[in-house]
Write an enzyme that holds these catalytic residues in place. Structure first.
Site, short mmCIF file in Angstrom:
data_model
loop_
_atom_site.label_atom_id
_atom_site.label_comp_id
_atom_site.label_asym_id
_atom_site.label_seq_id
_atom_site.Cartn_x
_atom_site.Cartn_y
_atom_site.Cartn_z
N LYS A 85 9.51 -16.87 3.67
CA LYS A 85 8.83 -18.16 3.57
C LYS A 85 7.59 -18.14 4.45
CE LYS A 85 9.00 -22.12 5.68
NZ LYS A 85 7.60 -22.63 5.52
N GLU A 95 11.65 -15.17 17.63
CA GLU A 95 10.56 -15.02 18.61
C GLU A 95 9.86 -16.36 18.70
OE1 GLU A 95 6.98 -15.15 19.84
OE2 GLU A 95 6.52 -13.81 18.17
N CYS A 115 1.40 -17.02 20.98
CA CYS A 115 2.63 -17.34 21.69
C CYS A 115 2.68 -16.64 23.04
CB CYS A 115 3.84 -16.99 20.85
SG CYS A 115 3.83 -15.29 20.23
N GLU A 145 3.60 -25.37 26.41
CA GLU A 145 2.78 -24.46 25.61
C GLU A 145 1.73 -25.29 24.85
OE1 GLU A 145 3.50 -20.65 22.72
OE2 GLU A 145 4.70 -22.43 22.32
#
Length: 511
Positions: free
Chosen positions: A202, A278, A312, A409
């Protein structure tokens, strides 16, 4: 490689808005779902818009897959695994197909880079010169592993022959993020194929285009129908259906930590399928007092601002020793102010727009939070231009550990610079985070480097460099940055089952 017309380069801080965006040289060829080797409409007939982050305008209408389409794709993948040729091929044959695909990626470099830049906002030069070649290299790397996957012969107590078989795990569900669409496609698909699995992938709803195009090339290279199926759609429908599907044998996910928790819960509640994830990061970059400051400023700048800060593993907590802090801050401010912001198709542009309005507004809220909490805004802090999702490269100094800009983040072009006094202190502060994806260390002292690399709780620690992401180097996180590793030999472990085979020996010549 850049064949687009030049329309001028902009530095952040100029008052004028961006010119009209450069026109891309071609349209979009593949917007349907890929199921069983064919491009097809969604079962519902629905489509969704994928947008140009330079303007917010529609690039194309893409088929919107949902649970019914996931069912169709999983059925195709199951048949291809149980009955089809892929896992029954010799490993050498699989390797040859993957190598042909890598050649086709290189041949179609410009088309893939155009889609990646157009759909995502990353600069065309970054996509064409770095990320598309890295995707090809990833397939070349795992093609080399395909015929080198083997088990062991194990001595035991008693008259038995014992061997282990490393077998493909089966139908693999994969969910990739929007910040590096083609590269994450490669990181997921290449090791799974090398091991002999079949896949339902996906794409992120923000960036479906490059995976659909690349998948056509993979079939052109000789991939049998049903081995790779690609569904574009939303996480709440297609993503959740894939994560909870009872006939998916393994799941791999890259994305936010909150979504990762939901994915794990769906996997557990369905068939307990193993999951590698992750997730997010808030990576420390530690600048020691003996560092070459000019080099460290450049590396720290790259660590934060690469890909519009949408990484990330971005080194978004820059810890600088107090003795060199003021010099580092002053030079970091100058470096940020020189950063070229503009149309990602313009040669020389270093920073394009953020992915979408949601991310754009989130970053601006974090910047406001930094100002309100008392950090010093050295430069930036606002949108750039009047059109699209551009944000000025932003630098904060005098940042404290308890500020949101030092904890959350941000996923944008925002550098937070913190001051530290000694190694023990910075180790404690660097590790005082729920995340543990990556870290950076800048020092000339090998003892300092050894101490920090072993003390920091992170899956990758770069010393006097940053964002080195070779296909052979494992990548993954500690703590809430996920579990499992991608790339390298460790990436194969995600897609294999280990089977012990024990055979009784009658009158063996030796044991």
């Amino acid at each position: 490689r850049n064949s687009f017309a030049h329309k001028g380069i902009y530095q952040y801080g100029t008052a004028a808005a961006l010119d009209e965006p450069i026109t891309t040289p071609r349209g979009v060829e593949y917007t349907q779902l890929l199921i069983n080797g064919q491009y097809v409409d969604a079962a519902s007939g629905k489509t969704f818009e994928t947008l140009d982050p330079r303007t917010g305008e529609v690039i194309a209408n893409v088929a919107e897959g949902d649970a019914e389409d996931i069912n169709r794709a999983v059925s195709a993948a199951r048949k291809a695994f149980d009955e089809g040729p892929w896992p029954k091929m010799t490993a050498y044959e699989r390797s040859c197909i993957m190598l042909r695909f890598a050649d086709l990626i290189e041949k179609h470099n410009d088309e893939l880079a155009m889609l990646e830049s157009w759909d995502n906002g990353k600069t065309y030069e970054q996509a064409a010169n770095t990320e598309v070649p890295m995707a090809a290299r990833c397939f070349q790397y795992y093609a080399g592993w395909a015929d080198k996957i083997h088990g062991l012969t194990i001595p035991t107590d008693g008259e038995f022959h014992v061997q282990t078989l490393h077998e493909p795990i089966g139908v693999v569900g994969q969910i990739i993020p929007w910040n590096f669409p083609l590269l994450m496609f490669a990181w997921k698909v290449a090791p799974a194929l090398a091991c002999g699995n079949t896949i339902v992938l996906k794409t992120a709803e923000q960036t479906p285009l490059s995976a659909l195009y690349a998948s056509k090339l993979l079939h052109e290279a000789g991939l049998p129908p049903g081995v790779l199926n690609v569904i574009s759609g939303y996480g709440r429908t297609a993503g959740s259906a894939l994560a909870s599907h009872m006939d998916v044998d393994k799941l791999a996910f890259t994305g936010s930590t909150d979504t990762g928790k939901a994915v794990l819960q769906l996997a557990v509640q369905s068939n307990l399928k193993p999951v590698t994830i992750e997730l997010g990061g808030k990576s420390p970059f530690i600048i020691c007092e003996d560092a070459d400051i000019d080099e460290a400023v450049e590396q720290a700048h790259h660590a934060v601002f690469y890909n519009q800060g949408q990484c990330c593993c971005a080194g978004s907590r820059t810890f600088v020793h107090e003795r060199v802090y003021d010099e580092f801050v002053a030079k970091s401010k100058v470096c940020a102010m020189k950063r070229v912001v503009g149309d990602p198709f313009e040669k020389g542009t270093e920073q394009g727009p953020q992915i979408d309005v949601k991310q754009f507004e989130k970053i601006l809220k974090y910047i406001n939070s930094g100002v309100e909490s008392g950090a010093t805004l050295e430069t930036g802090g606002d949108r750039y231009g009047a059109k699209g999702y551009y944000i000025q490269p932003t630098v904060f100094s005098n940042v404290k550990d308890d500020m949101l800009i030092a904890q959350d983040e941000i996923f944008g072009p925002v550098q937070s610079i913190l001051k530290f006094r000694d190694i023990d202190e910075v180790i404690r502060r660097a590790n005082a985070s729920n995340y543990g994806l990556a870290a950076g260390v800048y020092t000339k002292n090998i003892d300092t480097a050894n101490t920090l690399t072993r003390a920091i709780k992170a899956g990758t620690v770069w010393v006097n460099c940053y964002n080195v992401l070779d296909a052979a180097i494992p990548f993954g996180g500690y703590k809430m940055s996920g579990h499992g590793r991608e790339k390298g030999i460790y990436g194969l472990q995600n897609y294999l089952q280990v089977k012990a085979v024990v055979t009784r020996l009658n009158n063996p010549a030796w044991l």
